[in-house]
Design a protein around this motif. Structure first.
Motif, PDB file in Angstrom:
ATOM      1  N   GLY A  12      13.905   0.109   6.426  1.00 38.23           N
ATOM      2  CA  GLY A  12      13.677   0.997   7.562  1.00 38.23           C
ATOM      3  C   GLY A  12      14.622   0.779   8.726  1.00 38.23           C
ATOM      4  N   ASP A  13      15.291  -0.381   8.765  1.00 35.36           N
ATOM      5  CA  ASP A  13      16.235  -0.659   9.846  1.00 35.36           C
ATOM      6  C   ASP A  13      17.597  -0.020   9.620  1.00 35.36           C
ATOM      7  N   SER A  14      17.822   0.560   8.458  1.00 36.38           N
ATOM      8  CA  SER A  14      19.134   1.111   8.141  1.00 36.38           C
ATOM      9  C   SER A  14      19.023   2.523   7.577  1.00 36.38           C
ATOM     10  N   PRO A  53       4.450  16.673  -6.408  1.00 35.63           N
ATOM     11  CA  PRO A  53       5.797  16.115  -6.515  1.00 35.63           C
ATOM     12  C   PRO A  53       6.528  15.944  -5.185  1.00 35.63           C
ATOM     13  N   VAL A  54       6.366  16.860  -4.252  1.00 38.35           N
ATOM     14  CA  VAL A  54       7.089  16.752  -2.986  1.00 38.35           C
ATOM     15  C   VAL A  54       6.392  15.762  -2.068  1.00 38.35           C
ATOM     16  N   GLU A  55       5.108  15.966  -1.835  1.00 36.51           N
ATOM     17  CA  GLU A  55       4.367  15.107  -0.927  1.00 36.51           C
ATOM     18  C   GLU A  55       4.321  13.674  -1.444  1.00 36.51           C
ATOM     19  N   GLY A  56       4.104  13.501  -2.754  1.00 34.98           N
ATOM     20  CA  GLY A  56       4.027  12.170  -3.343  1.00 34.98           C
ATOM     21  C   GLY A  56       5.312  11.389  -3.156  1.00 34.98           C
ATOM     22  N   PHE A  57       6.458  12.010  -3.429  1.00 34.87           N
ATOM     23  CA  PHE A  57       7.731  11.295  -3.307  1.00 34.87           C
ATOM     24  C   PHE A  57       8.024  10.954  -1.853  1.00 34.87           C
ATOM     25  N   GLU A  58       7.655  11.817  -0.925  1.00 33.69           N
ATOM     26  CA  GLU A  58       7.870  11.507   0.491  1.00 33.69           C
ATOM     27  C   GLU A  58       7.029  10.307   0.917  1.00 33.69           C
ATOM     28  N   MET A  59       5.799  10.219   0.423  1.00 38.34           N
ATOM     29  CA  MET A  59       4.958   9.054   0.715  1.00 38.34           C
ATOM     30  C   MET A  59       5.575   7.800   0.093  1.00 38.34           C
ATOM     31  N   TYR A  60       6.081   7.940  -1.123  1.00 38.03           N
ATOM     32  CA  TYR A  60       6.746   6.835  -1.812  1.00 38.03           C
ATOM     33  C   TYR A  60       7.929   6.332  -0.989  1.00 38.03           C
ATOM     34  N   MET A  61       8.746   7.245  -0.506  1.00 34.85           N
ATOM     35  CA  MET A  61       9.917   6.866   0.290  1.00 34.85           C
ATOM     36  C   MET A  61       9.506   6.214   1.621  1.00 34.85           C
ATOM     37  N   MET A  62       8.440   6.692   2.235  1.00 36.25           N
ATOM     38  CA  MET A  62       7.959   6.086   3.485  1.00 36.25           C
ATOM     39  C   MET A  62       7.536   4.636   3.250  1.00 36.25           C
ATOM     40  N   GLN A  63       6.864   4.371   2.141  1.00 35.22           N
ATOM     41  CA  GLN A  63       6.453   2.996   1.849  1.00 35.22           C
ATOM     42  C   GLN A  63       7.654   2.087   1.648  1.00 35.22           C
ATOM     43  N   LYS A  64       8.718   2.616   1.105  1.00 35.34           N
ATOM     44  CA  LYS A  64       9.902   1.808   0.841  1.00 35.34           C
ATOM     45  C   LYS A  64      10.567   1.332   2.137  1.00 35.34           C
TER      46      LYS A  64
END
Length: 190
Positions: A12-14, A53-64
């Motif tokens: 998240g810092d980059s 597919p859209v909402e799930g992947f965005e949540m996945y990316m936020m957790q990363k």
């Protein structure tokens, strides 16, 4: 050819690394079981429940954003990454915690066969050695033969299997290794 592995303590810092990760993960999503774009959680879930597919992947990316990562580059071009959680603990792998929990490993197809994944696994044990967790833990699916062969070749051993966790005949398999040259211990109840 010059290969570099760079450590980022917090994705998240980059914004640059986050964007690279998004591009890479979308590129290789369908190679995973289930595809990364069908997921909303980056570390554990019931894989048989499909997400939007859209909402799930965005949540996945936020957790990363809260994960650490290693980025592998070849001749200055970002080629692959490994995301992980340092000092991770969870009730489904308590006997190997705290650990470096390796969440996602991906390399662009055109950069494969250069040993990048092995180099990233080797590098994870070199980060802040003084406060290094005792174990590295990773999970994969039972039909991911190439990754499983690599894991075994670098000292990982299977420590847990969730039968049909990713679909009929596709198990989730956890592997662990000790961050030394010692063999991985196996819990008494196995």
């Amino acid at each position: 050819m010059t290969i570099d592995i760079e450590y980022f303590p917090l994705i998240g810092d980059s914004p640059e690394i986050h964007n690279f990760m998004r591009t890479l993960l979308l590129s290789v999503s369908n190679e995973f079981v289930p595809p990364l774009t069908d997921r909303s959680v980056s570390y554990e879930k019931n894989f048989l429940e499909r997400e939007d597919p859209v909402e799930g992947f965005e949540m996945y990316m936020m957790q990363k954003m809260s994960e650490s990562c290693l980025v592998a580059s070849i001749d200055g071009t970002k080629a692959g990454l490994m995301t992980f959680k340092r000092h991770f603990g969870a009730d489904w792998i308590t006997e190997w915690c705290p650990c470096n929990y390796i969440v996602t490993v991906g390399v662009f197809p055109k950069f494969r066969r250069h040993g990048l994944t092995k180099l990233m696994y080797d590098q994870i044990g070199q980060i802040d050695v003084a406060v290094q967790p005792e174990f590295d833990v990773v999970r994969t699916w039972s039909t991911n033969d190439a990754h499983i062969a690599l894991l075994v070749s670098i000292g990982f051993a299977e420590v847990q299997r969730l039968k049909d966790h990713r679909g009929d005949g596709i198990d989730t398999v956890y592997f662990s290794r000790v961050n030394t040259t010692e063999l991985v211990r196996t819990p008494n109840h196995f």
